[in-house]
Design an enzyme around this catalytic site. Structure first.
Site: not given
Length: 206
Positions: A76, A138
């Site tokens: 991400d 994350e």
């Protein structure tokens, strides 16, 4: 049909092209990586979240023995909303020996480099395994990491070393400053504001 081959720069461009901003799904990137690994005869395990819209990926190259190295990256990226970009943030653009694009530093380039080197890993006749690990979310609290760790445990993966390719100015960082959280409860004694001496103000003690 021959297995696809990418240079590191080509793979960076490919991964950056997936808009995996944390609010979005990352499955298009995960499925691409899984297919790429499959073309090189590497089996991968996809671990989805409860919604089915986010996923981690685990794969092992080499013998199924203890030890080896795990190369870990998150898929991400943070948003680009309200930011001024001279180039399209989801098209990796090389200018003056730099590559610009959302995630090129944090941290798709690391994942791209180890994926681009996959054919070399496969041909290397490894004595110890190389584990590839990709996680989701994350940037919003490492939400995918616990499921990734649990999957690694269930597969009995025991790497001797984990390399996480976060940007650290090309220096090895061998520890993390960590986080400590605690909750404190302060109890007072209720009283009317006209008679504060008959109560205990918990805010003062806090």
């Amino acid at each position: 049909m021959s297995a696809p081959i990418y240079t590191p720069c080509q793979m960076i461009k490919k991964l950056v092209s997936f808009d995996t901003t944390s609010r979005n799904s990352n499955l298009h990137l995960i499925n691409f990586v899984s297919d790429y690994l499959s073309h090189h005869s590497i089996e991968s395990r996809i671990i989805t979240d409860d919604s089915g819209t986010k996923a981690n990926l685990l794969a092992t190259i080499g013998p199924k023995v203890d030890g080896g190295v795990m190369l870990s990256g998150h898929t991400d990226v943070v948003p680009v909303d309200g930011q001024h970009w001279d180039t399209n943030p989801f098209i990796a653009t090389k200018t003056d020996d730099r590559i610009y694009g959302r995630g090129t530093a944090d941290m798709k380039s690391f994942s791209a480099i180890f994926l681009a080197h996959l054919p070399k890993f496969v041909k290397a006749k490894l004595k110890r395994p190389i584990h590839l690990a990709l996680s989701y979310d994350e940037e919003v609290g490492c939400l995918g990491a616990p499921d990734l760790i649990n999957a690694a445990i269930s597969l009995n993966l025991r790497p001797k070393l984990v390399i996480i390719g976060e940007p650290t100015e090309m220096r090895v960082i061998n520890r993390h400053k960590s986080v400590l959280s605690y909750r404190t409860k302060i109890t007072g004694v209720e009283s009317h504001s006209a008679y504060p001496d008959q109560g205990v103000n918990s805010i003062f003690f806090a």
